[in-house]
Scaffold this motif. Structure first.
Motif, PDB file in Angstrom:
ATOM      1  N   GLU A  71       1.814   9.547 -14.813  1.00 20.43           N
ATOM      2  CA  GLU A  71       1.185  10.782 -15.298  1.00 20.43           C
ATOM      3  C   GLU A  71       0.550  10.566 -16.674  1.00 20.43           C
ATOM      4  O   GLU A  71      -0.581  10.986 -16.917  1.00 20.43           O
ATOM      5  N   ARG A  72       1.252   9.896 -17.569  1.00 21.67           N
ATOM      6  CA  ARG A  72       0.693   9.611 -18.903  1.00 21.67           C
ATOM      7  C   ARG A  72      -0.548   8.732 -18.804  1.00 21.67           C
ATOM      8  O   ARG A  72      -1.464   8.850 -19.606  1.00 21.67           O
ATOM      9  N   ALA A  73      -0.557   7.849 -17.816  1.00 20.62           N
ATOM     10  CA  ALA A  73      -1.703   6.961 -17.634  1.00 20.62           C
ATOM     11  C   ALA A  73      -2.880   7.669 -16.967  1.00 20.62           C
ATOM     12  O   ALA A  73      -3.954   7.102 -16.853  1.00 20.62           O
ATOM     13  N   GLY A  74      -2.679   8.918 -16.529  1.00 22.54           N
ATOM     14  CA  GLY A  74      -3.763   9.688 -15.935  1.00 22.54           C
ATOM     15  C   GLY A  74      -4.064   9.320 -14.491  1.00 22.54           C
ATOM     16  O   GLY A  74      -5.167   9.575 -14.005  1.00 22.54           O
ATOM     17  N   MET A  75      -3.086   8.734 -13.801  1.00 19.90           N
ATOM     18  CA  MET A  75      -3.306   8.366 -12.403  1.00 19.90           C
ATOM     19  C   MET A  75      -3.340   9.616 -11.527  1.00 19.90           C
ATOM     20  O   MET A  75      -2.549  10.528 -11.703  1.00 19.90           O
ATOM     21  N   ILE A  76      -4.287   9.631 -10.594  1.00 23.46           N
ATOM     22  CA  ILE A  76      -4.479  10.762  -9.690  1.00 23.46           C
ATOM     23  C   ILE A  76      -4.055  10.327  -8.285  1.00 23.46           C
ATOM     24  O   ILE A  76      -4.633   9.390  -7.726  1.00 23.46           O
ATOM     25  N   PRO A  77      -3.034  10.957  -7.700  1.00 25.57           N
ATOM     26  CA  PRO A  77      -2.620  10.598  -6.343  1.00 25.57           C
ATOM     27  C   PRO A  77      -3.756  10.847  -5.349  1.00 25.57           C
ATOM     28  O   PRO A  77      -4.585  11.724  -5.582  1.00 25.57           O
ATOM     29  N   PRO A  78      -3.799  10.114  -4.247  1.00 30.69           N
ATOM     30  CA  PRO A  78      -2.830   9.106  -3.830  1.00 30.69           C
ATOM     31  C   PRO A  78      -3.122   7.756  -4.447  1.00 30.69           C
ATOM     32  O   PRO A  78      -4.256   7.447  -4.824  1.00 30.69           O
ATOM     33  N   VAL A  79      -2.113   6.937  -4.537  1.00 28.56           N
ATOM     34  CA  VAL A  79      -2.223   5.558  -4.977  1.00 28.56           C
ATOM     35  C   VAL A  79      -2.084   4.690  -3.724  1.00 28.56           C
ATOM     36  O   VAL A  79      -1.203   4.924  -2.916  1.00 28.56           O
ATOM     37  N   MET A  80      -2.957   3.722  -3.559  1.00 27.33           N
ATOM     38  CA  MET A  80      -2.899   2.838  -2.388  1.00 27.33           C
ATOM     39  C   MET A  80      -2.271   1.516  -2.805  1.00 27.33           C
ATOM     40  O   MET A  80      -2.619   0.972  -3.849  1.00 27.33           O
ATOM     41  N   ILE A  81      -1.370   0.999  -1.954  1.00 23.41           N
ATOM     42  CA  ILE A  81      -0.713  -0.280  -2.223  1.00 23.41           C
ATOM     43  C   ILE A  81      -1.017  -1.219  -1.065  1.00 23.41           C
ATOM     44  O   ILE A  81      -0.819  -0.865   0.105  1.00 23.41           O
ATOM     45  N   TYR A  82      -1.492  -2.416  -1.408  1.00 15.93           N
ATOM     46  CA  TYR A  82      -1.814  -3.432  -0.416  1.00 15.93           C
ATOM     47  C   TYR A  82      -0.919  -4.650  -0.659  1.00 15.93           C
ATOM     48  O   TYR A  82      -0.642  -4.991  -1.804  1.00 15.93           O
ATOM     49  N   VAL A  83      -0.476  -5.297   0.415  1.00 14.26           N
ATOM     50  CA  VAL A  83       0.385  -6.471   0.329  1.00 14.26           C
ATOM     51  C   VAL A  83      -0.405  -7.688   0.800  1.00 14.26           C
ATOM     52  O   VAL A  83      -1.050  -7.654   1.863  1.00 14.26           O
ATOM     53  N   LYS A  84      -0.346  -8.752   0.007  1.00 15.36           N
ATOM     54  CA  LYS A  84      -1.026  -9.999   0.388  1.00 15.36           C
ATOM     55  C   LYS A  84      -0.316 -10.611   1.577  1.00 15.36           C
ATOM     56  O   LYS A  84       0.904 -10.762   1.589  1.00 15.36           O
ATOM     57  N   LYS A  85      -1.067 -10.954   2.589  1.00 17.88           N
ATOM     58  CA  LYS A  85      -0.518 -11.573   3.804  1.00 17.88           C
ATOM     59  C   LYS A  85      -1.053 -12.967   3.961  1.00 17.88           C
ATOM     60  O   LYS A  85      -2.118 -13.290   3.573  1.00 17.88           O
TER      61      LYS A  85
END
Length: 88
Positions: free
Chosen positions: A74-88
């Motif tokens: 929240e302090r960093a100003g991130m706006i949901p949604p956040v996407m997470i990707y995993v290296k395969k």
């Protein structure tokens, strides 16, 4: 060790960059070696990469979204949604 990429939209890119230390501290129990990236087009799209030694612990932390991690985002100003990707 798995590597993840996290992408998000933020309110202010410069403010997000200033909170890198907070985010690193908040994620230190489940991720390390964070690097930050900003969109070349000048938009408010950002990304970070992290090494995750224990993916199960990382996923558990994400599910519970610990209060300190939520506060740092929240302090960093991130706006949901956040996407997470995993290296395969």
């Amino acid at each position: 060790m798995p590597k993840i990429v996290v992408t998000a939209t933020v309110k202010d890119v410069e403010a997000w960059l200033k909170f890198k230390a907070d985010m690193t501290a908040a994620l230190s129990a489940v991720a390390s070696d964070g690097s930050s990236y900003v969109a070349m087009d000048g938009s408010n799209q950002v990304a970070s990469t992290w090494d995750v030694p224990d993916m199960e612990a990382f996923q558990a932390a994400q599910r519970s979204f610990a209060p300190e991690l939520a506060a740092a985002a929240e302090r960093a100003g991130m706006i949901p949604p956040v996407m997470i990707y995993v290296k395969k």
